[in-house]
Motif scaffolding. Structure first.
Motif, PDB file in Angstrom:
ATOM      1  N   ALA A   1      46.147  37.180  29.297  1.00  0.00           N
ATOM      2  CA  ALA A   1      45.008  37.956  29.769  1.00  0.00           C
ATOM      3  C   ALA A   1      45.235  39.444  29.536  1.00  0.00           C
ATOM      4  CB  ALA A   1      44.770  37.683  31.251  1.00  0.00           C
ATOM      5  N   ASP A   2      44.216  40.100  29.023  1.00  0.00           N
ATOM      6  CA  ASP A   2      44.283  41.537  28.757  1.00  0.00           C
ATOM      7  C   ASP A   2      43.750  42.357  29.915  1.00  0.00           C
ATOM      8  OD1 ASP A   2      45.195  41.201  25.977  1.00  0.00           O
ATOM      9  OD2 ASP A   2      43.211  40.314  25.702  1.00  0.00           O
ATOM     10  N   VAL A   3      42.770  41.833  30.621  1.00  0.00           N
ATOM     11  CA  VAL A   3      42.287  42.466  31.851  1.00  0.00           C
ATOM     12  C   VAL A   3      42.097  41.362  32.877  1.00  0.00           C
ATOM     13  CG1 VAL A   3      39.883  42.420  31.057  1.00  0.00           C
ATOM     14  CG2 VAL A   3      40.542  43.932  32.920  1.00  0.00           C
ATOM     15  N   THR A   4      42.667  41.572  34.056  1.00  0.00           N
ATOM     16  CA  THR A   4      42.621  40.562  35.110  1.00  0.00           C
ATOM     17  C   THR A   4      42.042  41.180  36.370  1.00  0.00           C
ATOM     18  OG1 THR A   4      44.592  39.473  34.218  1.00  0.00           O
ATOM     19  CG2 THR A   4      43.983  38.938  36.480  1.00  0.00           C
ATOM     20  N   PHE A   5      41.050  40.480  36.941  1.00  0.00           N
ATOM     21  CA  PHE A   5      40.489  40.865  38.222  1.00  0.00           C
ATOM     22  C   PHE A   5      41.212  40.074  39.309  1.00  0.00           C
ATOM     23  CE2 PHE A   5      36.946  41.247  35.132  1.00  0.00           C
ATOM     24  CZ  PHE A   5      36.775  42.625  35.205  1.00  0.00           C
ATOM     25  N   LEU A   6      41.683  40.772  40.357  1.00  0.00           N
ATOM     26  CA  LEU A   6      42.511  40.153  41.387  1.00  0.00           C
ATOM     27  C   LEU A   6      41.848  40.313  42.756  1.00  0.00           C
ATOM     28  CD1 LEU A   6      46.042  41.430  40.274  1.00  0.00           C
ATOM     29  CD2 LEU A   6      45.067  39.168  39.859  1.00  0.00           C
ATOM     30  N   PRO A   7      40.854  39.482  43.088  1.00  0.00           N
ATOM     31  CA  PRO A   7      40.336  39.483  44.456  1.00  0.00           C
ATOM     32  C   PRO A   7      41.413  39.072  45.459  1.00  0.00           C
ATOM     33  CG  PRO A   7      38.825  38.367  42.955  1.00  0.00           C
ATOM     34  CD  PRO A   7      40.098  38.569  42.200  1.00  0.00           C
ATOM     35  N   GLU A   8      41.238  39.543  46.696  1.00  0.00           N
ATOM     36  CA  GLU A   8      42.251  39.387  47.750  1.00  0.00           C
ATOM     37  C   GLU A   8      43.553  40.030  47.296  1.00  0.00           C
ATOM     38  OE1 GLU A   8      42.594  35.766  49.986  1.00  0.00           O
ATOM     39  OE2 GLU A   8      40.598  35.071  49.403  1.00  0.00           O
ATOM     40  N   GLN A   9      43.451  41.261  46.837  1.00  0.00           N
ATOM     41  CA  GLN A   9      44.529  41.867  46.070  1.00  0.00           C
ATOM     42  C   GLN A   9      45.800  42.152  46.859  1.00  0.00           C
ATOM     43  OE1 GLN A   9      43.464  45.719  44.587  1.00  0.00           O
ATOM     44  NE2 GLN A   9      42.846  46.490  46.575  1.00  0.00           N
TER      45      GLN A   9
END
Length: 397
Positions: free
Chosen positions: A97-105
């Motif tokens: 993955a080149d860009v990762t969104f991390l909810p509940e970070q």
């Protein structure tokens, strides 16, 4: 679906579209230690828990840049398991993955970026980790983290969101409350089983509207429109805590305890109306064959009672997404679910029996969600239409 696990690094070596072919054609012995996008020093440093050297962006090839986008709820910042940040970093590495969104970070973005040598943003409840440099950061409407990425000279705006989890109206047709506060029948403001399923679509949609999710989607669309007018491309991802209008259809009304209802869920409809494309549903347009379930996910480290909020229902839904703006410079090339092969139905572990491609990393799974991965090309001079898979349309949004 096969339960064979993907060897570490295989996703990076062959890409999403080639994973199944690689498993079929490459013996395990000959697939050892495939090349990763991170260099050897970075990979070894990450595994040892040390800060990795700064990772270089993927090079542009013939005017085309690869952008693999991962939406990955990490369940209280990865703190539910030992060495959570390291395992999250390993999933990102394996998924290439080149860009990762991390909810509940939690503090995961900073720690994960350190292990990978990536850039990061910590904002709202969704962090962003990027192989590509971050030029600017901000937030939108308090719910969306926003980072402008430099993808080999093309500015791509990445928006990550973790939307309101209460007013979880998708539980109403399944006969459960969804902590829906306000002037509603008894039990709706709990997570408990109701006397009967709720099939009044107008009431369900009004309860869902009160969550604020549709309103914040409208705010996002307004910001995306301004960025598009400035010549930027946008990608959006995260945990929306709401199903898709493309999933609760006539065709699925008898599945997954929808109890016969067809619901035009407002948040995803707002994004679609605003010129965004749901990457997974663009690649797999049939919600019956390819439901793309992300919630709940099985996790073998936990009892099923920790993984379900509606234990006597089939609560499976696709609530984690990657959206991309329509643009001639963008091609959606592939998509997949990432995580364990099994899910939870009526408080029991059940193997997935859909046609979905589910990529299962070697890393210890840190979440109660599955993730969704989209493979996107950014083309300087416009992308040629993607070759459609059988039964799917060409995918140049």
């Amino acid at each position: 679906m096969s339960s064979a696990r993907i060897r570490r690094g295989l996703l990076a070596a062959v890409g999403i579209g080639g994973v199944l072919a690689a498993l079929a054609t490459v013996p395990v012995a000959s697939a050892a230690e495939p090349a990763l996008s991170l260099d050897r020093a970075a990979a070894n440093a990450g595994k040892a828990g040390k800060a990795a050297p700064h990772a270089k962006p993927k090079p542009e090839v013939d005017g085309v840049s690869e952008l693999n986008v991962l939406a990955f709820n990490v369940w209280h910042g990865g703190t539910q398991i030992d060495n959570g940040a390291r395992e999250i970093a390993d999933v990102i590495r394996e998924a290439d993955a080149d860009v990762t969104f991390l909810p509940e970070q939690g503090d995961a973005p900073k720690r994960v970026a350190r292990l990978l040598g990536y850039h990061h943003l910590t904002a709202t409840d969704t962090g962003i980790v990027s192989r590509y440099p971050i030029l600017e950061t901000s937030t939108v409407d308090g719910w969306w983290s926003k980072a402008v990425l430099d993808v080999n000279g093309t500015e791509v705006v990445a928006y990550g969101g973790h939307l309101e989890y209460r007013w979880y109206a998708t539980y109403l047709p399944r006969g459960y409350g969804g902590e829906i506060h306000g002037d509603w029948p008894d039990g709706w403001d709990t997570w408990n089983k109701l006397d009967a399923p709720v099939t009044d679509v107008d009431a369900i949609l009004e309860a869902n509207r009160q969550s604020g999710r549709p309103a914040t989607a409208a705010a996002l669309v307004e910001d995306v429109a301004a960025e598009r007018a400035a010549g930027r491309i946008a990608v959006v991802g995260g945990d929306f805590n709401e199903p898709s209008v493309q999933d609760w259809t006539e065709a699925t009304a008898g599945l997954q305890d929808h109890n016969g209802v067809v619901i035009p869920w407002q948040t995803t409809q707002t994004l679609l109306d605003g010129g965004l494309v749901d990457a997974f549903r663009e690649v797999y347009p049939d919600p019956v064959a390819n439901p793309g379930i992300t919630w709940p996910s099985d996790n073998p480290l936990f009892p099923t009672s920790d993984l379900t909020w509606a234990p006597e229902a089939d609560e499976r839904d696709r609530i984690d997404y990657v959206f991309v703006t329509t643009d001639e410079r963008v091609s959606i090339d592939d998509a997949a679910v990432v995580g364990p092969q099994s899910t939870i139905v009526r408080n029991e572990r059940v193997d997935d029996d859909s046609a979905d491609v589910i990529l299962t990393p070697d890393a210890v799974w840190p979440s109660d969600h599955k993730a969704v991965l989209a493979s996107v090309s950014i083309c300087d001079d416009g992308c040629a239409p993607a070759t459609p898979r059988q039964g799917a349309p060409a995918r140049t949004p």
